[in-house]
Design a protein around this motif. Structure first.
Motif, PDB file in Angstrom:
ATOM      1  N   HIS A  75      28.133  35.359 -27.338  1.00 28.59           N
ATOM      2  CA  HIS A  75      27.588  34.854 -26.134  1.00 28.59           C
ATOM      3  C   HIS A  75      26.009  34.440 -26.321  1.00 28.59           C
ATOM      4  CE1 HIS A  75      26.948  34.636 -21.673  1.00 28.59           C
ATOM      5  NE2 HIS A  75      25.777  35.048 -22.181  1.00 28.59           N
ATOM      6  N   HIS A  77      23.172  30.783 -25.309  1.00 25.50           N
ATOM      7  CA  HIS A  77      23.040  29.747 -24.552  1.00 25.50           C
ATOM      8  C   HIS A  77      22.149  28.530 -25.417  1.00 25.50           C
ATOM      9  CE1 HIS A  77      24.328  31.400 -20.496  1.00 25.50           C
ATOM     10  NE2 HIS A  77      23.840  32.573 -21.001  1.00 25.50           N
ATOM     11  N   HIS A 231      29.676  35.634 -16.824  1.00 26.67           N
ATOM     12  CA  HIS A 231      28.811  36.777 -16.941  1.00 26.67           C
ATOM     13  C   HIS A 231      29.446  37.792 -15.660  1.00 26.67           C
ATOM     14  CE1 HIS A 231      26.173  33.525 -18.367  1.00 26.67           C
ATOM     15  NE2 HIS A 231      25.353  34.568 -19.032  1.00 26.67           N
TER      16      HIS A 231
HETATM   17 ZN    ZN Z   1      24.208  34.709 -20.826  1.00 20.15          ZN
END
Ligand code: ZN
Ligand code: GUN
Length: 437
Positions: A75, A77, A231
């Motif tokens: 995970h 970004h 999420h």
């Molecule tokens: Zn995140």
């Protein structure tokens, strides 16, 4: 020239071989050899290899360096790496103040191109060979990210971010656009590069997605057999907000479950505040929680009840959650898994849990991650027949004492590598037998 009769080319990598066999068992072969064929498949791992079986072998001797499987970061970004460490607010105001403005910049193709290149190069530099990534809402920047990932050789689970409410207008798209751009990108990239690129349908989280959007995305994921990532239950203010936005569900987890978004191909980041019933739902649907300890502290979100998930037999992965997490390094994240376990014990001193070990975090970052994404038949350790994703760790670079070295056992050296988590200590990175750096 008769290509059919060409003898198979083999590669032998000598060094100290370290890989997970199970959650608590790390096999150390010292000295050891990893034999890889020309297709990047592991044909043998051992101590005493009969080199006569491999007449056409090229030997690389990494001597006393540690060779371990490539790391799996489930995970993070992409657009957030450019502002790691910024902000002292909690999740919802942090998203507004830092995240959304940064993600807007990916409308600009030149900016996206430059940032994408840095992001994947950094990930690989830190030894991550498989990653589950959130780009932005933009079709073009997502396409460029897939393109660069394919070029770099990394294994990637990714999909454009979907939002249709409760974010700034410049990051919202209507359902039709979310759907059509998602479908375009799936057609182009899902399964690309011999399956190294996998699409993940990516509803950002319940707050920014309407029920109708969640319904559409769920149908696409089923129809196209993609991953799903989102999420779940990260931060207390988020929980309050979710309750007011999606009213007709028994819990936060039920919002996703009721839309058919929980599955064995679903990655749910955080999962901190779940009731027993919600944890059961995660277990029944074979959903993968992703533990992001650095982020959970940075954004003052909370502590993942790791031992609880473990005791229920739920497989989970670990994620740096850049830029909730401020390091893109999985070695760093492994350290934080251990340290947040200690924080849990400080707060729950009447009922402390066993301290998390180096063997366990190595597992979560490699074989455990592979199991979490259903790719343990290809990835995660050095079993014969798997694909050769491995990194070479050089801990001379992090020993400041040139006259002596207190870290003599392989276990001590791994603790040092995790606790100092330096970029310099990742000497080389191989994916499917191919040297990436
Ligand atoms: Zn995140
Ligand atoms: N929840 C929804 N979006 C985000 C994000 O970008 N980062 C984190 N940590 N949590 C989120």
């Amino acid at each position: 020239l008769n290509l059919e009769n060409k003898p198979k080319q083999f590669f032998a990598y000598k060094g100290i071989i370290v890989h997970s066999i199970s959650r608590h068992e790390l096999e150390i072969i010292n000295p050891g050899v990893l034999i890889v064929d020309e297709d990047g498949t592991i044909v043998e791992t051992g101590k005493d290899v009969d080199f006569h079986s491999y007449p056409n072998v090229i030997i690389h001797d990494f001597k006393q360096k540690i060779i371990c499987p490539g790391f799996i970061d489930l995970h993070l970004h992409l657009p957030q790496y450019e502002f790691v460490g910024l902000g002292s607010e909690q999740l919802l105001s942090w998203l507004k103040k830092y995240t959304f403005p940064a993600e807007k910049r990916y409308e600009d193709e030149a900016h996206a191109r430059a940032a994408i290149e840095v992001f994947f190069n950094e990930l690989l530099h830190y030894g991550t060979t498989t990653a589950a990534v959130y780009p932005t809402i933009h079709r073009k920047s997502t396409d460029l990210a897939f393109g660069y990932a394919a070029h770099s050789g990394i294994r990637l689970i990714m999909g454009k971010v979907n939002m249709d409410q409760n974010a700034p207008d410049f990051l919202l798209q209507d359902i039709e656009q979310n759907v059509s751009e998602t479908l375009d990108l799936i057609d182009k990239w899902h399964g690309f590069n011999d399956g190294q690129l996998q699409y993940a349908v990516t509803p950002r989280f319940a707050i920014t997605c309407s029920s109708d959007l969640l319904t559409e995305l769920s149908a696409i994921a089923k129809d196209k057999n993609t991953y799903i990532q989102s999420h779940l239950a990260e931060n207390r203010d988020e929980l309050k907000s979710v309750k007011t936005i999606h009213k007709n569900h028994d819990s936060y987890t039920h919002i996703y479950a009721d839309h058919g978004l929980l599955s064995s191909k679903t990655l749910m980041a955080h999962c901190i505040y779940l009731s027993d019933e919600e944890i059961d739902l995660i277990k029944e649907t074979n959903t993968t929680p992703v533990h992001c300890p650095t982020s959970n502290r940075f954004l003052q979100s909370g502590i993942f009840p790791l031992r609880e998930f473990e005791s229920k037999g739920i497989n989970f992965g670990i994620g740096t959650d850049v830029a909730g997490g401020y390091e893109i390094s999985l070695l760093h994240e492994m350290k934080e898994v251990i340290e947040m376990g200690k924080m849990y014990n400080i707060l729950n001193y009447t009922n402390p849990q066993p301290t998390i070990t180096m063997e366990e975090v190595m597992y979560y970052g490699t074989l455990g991650g592979a199991i979490a994404i259903g790719q343990e038949d290809r990835l995660g350790n050095f079993q014969k027949g798997k694909e050769a994703d491995f990194i070479v760790l050089d801990d001379d670079t992090i020993n400041p004492y040139h006259e002596f070295d207190n870290y003599q056992t392989v276990s001590d050296r791994l603790y040092r590598l995790i606790y100092r988590s330096s970029k310099e200590s990742i000497q080389s990175v191989f994916i499917k037998g191919k040297r990436i750096r």
